[in-house]
Design an enzyme around this catalytic site. Structure first.
Site, PDB file in Angstrom:
ATOM      1  N   ARG A  82      15.486  25.515  25.902  1.00 25.96           N
ATOM      2  CA  ARG A  82      15.207  25.413  24.468  1.00 25.96           C
ATOM      3  C   ARG A  82      16.340  24.692  23.723  1.00 25.96           C
ATOM      4  O   ARG A  82      16.099  24.047  22.713  1.00 25.96           O
ATOM      5  CB  ARG A  82      14.977  26.814  23.874  1.00 25.96           C
ATOM      6  N   ILE A 108      11.085  24.370  14.612  1.00 26.61           N
ATOM      7  CA  ILE A 108      10.693  24.776  15.967  1.00 26.61           C
ATOM      8  C   ILE A 108      10.288  26.237  15.827  1.00 26.61           C
ATOM      9  O   ILE A 108      10.990  27.018  15.188  1.00 26.61           O
ATOM     10  CB  ILE A 108      11.854  24.596  16.980  1.00 26.61           C
ATOM     11  N   SER A 109       9.137  26.624  16.397  1.00 29.27           N
ATOM     12  CA  SER A 109       8.671  28.004  16.247  1.00 29.27           C
ATOM     13  C   SER A 109       9.622  28.960  16.948  1.00 29.27           C
ATOM     14  O   SER A 109      10.291  28.608  17.921  1.00 29.27           O
ATOM     15  CB  SER A 109       7.268  28.168  16.828  1.00 29.27           C
ATOM     16  N   GLN A 110       9.623  30.199  16.446  1.00 29.78           N
ATOM     17  CA  GLN A 110      10.423  31.280  17.031  1.00 29.78           C
ATOM     18  C   GLN A 110       9.943  31.526  18.474  1.00 29.78           C
ATOM     19  O   GLN A 110       8.734  31.485  18.726  1.00 29.78           O
ATOM     20  CB  GLN A 110      10.114  32.483  16.160  1.00 29.78           C
TER      21      GLN A 110
END
Ligand code: SAH
Length: 223
Positions: free
Chosen positions: A41, A67-69
């Site tokens: 990530r 960016i999504s969790q």
């Protein structure tokens, strides 16, 4: 610390800790957890966020997008994997490219569409640099990718105001869409399965995504 990638050993430790945390939050699918162990990530966030890349947070990626969790990505991915274990998957909202990389790590053939050129290019670089083979398109994802349809799975990683009709019709028979639907403040995670010409619904938790903008989304905002 190498400026480009961060310290790999340290990052691997943080990645393991993130996966342990996802387990505590109830993510139990071993294939999904393995994918989160595999995908780096920290190579999908801006340099300033890199030390915090494995925190369970959404980080800015420019152009007002995020960016999504990790939990959100893991939750949506689990809904998909449990109903559609393999095949061809279309993601709407490439963003950082992280969700697309997770889908690739799970063995899907991945197609992804992003509407903002700067983000499309950034994600392309992150994916190409790591040799992750994802087919990408710049444009309004609410119109789908008709030349590649039908898809076994469609994952929409932005907030839809209502069911995206065109995309539903790009699902294969038995195919599954995972989509957050609601207003701009919060959305309900929804799974829609195509059964012939019928669509079956399941409803899950509330989330907060950036808007899906486009012809079958919210009115376009300047990017
Ligand atoms: N899946 C991403 C999440 C990014 S946030 C990740 O893993 O990082 C959602 C993204 O959807 C934003 O980049 C936004 O620009 C994009 N988006 C919004 N509406 C869209 C549309 N109609 N078509 C394609 N992308 C869209």
């Amino acid at each position: 610390m190498s400026g480009l990638t961060g310290n790999d050993g340290n990052m691997a430790r943080q990645r393991r800790e993130m996966v342990e945390q996802l387990k505590c939050y109830g993510i139990g699918n071993p294939r999904v957890l393995d994918a989160f162990m595999t995908v780096k990530r920290h190579l999908f966030v801006e340099a300033a966020s890199r030390p915090y890349a494995y925190d369970d947070c959404a980080w800015p990626i420019g152009y007002g997008q995020t960016i999504s969790q990790p939990y959100t990505v893991a939750y949506m991915t689990s809904l998909l994997v449990e109903r559609c274990p393999s095949g061809k998957v279309l993601e709407i909202g490439t963003g950082s490219g992280f969700q697309a990389a997770i889908l690739d790590a799970l063995g899907y053939r991945v197609f992804t569409i992003e509407r903002i050129a700067g983000i499309y290019e950034m994600a392309g670089r992150a994916l190409d640099n790591q040799g992750i083979p994802v087919a990408r398109r710049l444009g309004d994802g609410t119109l789908g990718w008709p030349e590649e349809a039908p898809f076994d799975g469609i994952v929409i990683t932005a907030a839809a105001p209502h069911e995206p009709e065109t995309l539903l019709h790009q699902l294969a028979d038995g195919g599954v869409m995972v989509v957050p639907i609601g207003d701009l403040g919060s959305q309900q995670m929804t799974v829609i399965r195509r059964v012939g010409e019928r669509f079956e619904h399941e409803f899950f938790h509330g989330f907060a995504f950036v808007p899906l903008c486009g012809r079958e989304g919210w009115p376009d905002t300047p990017a």
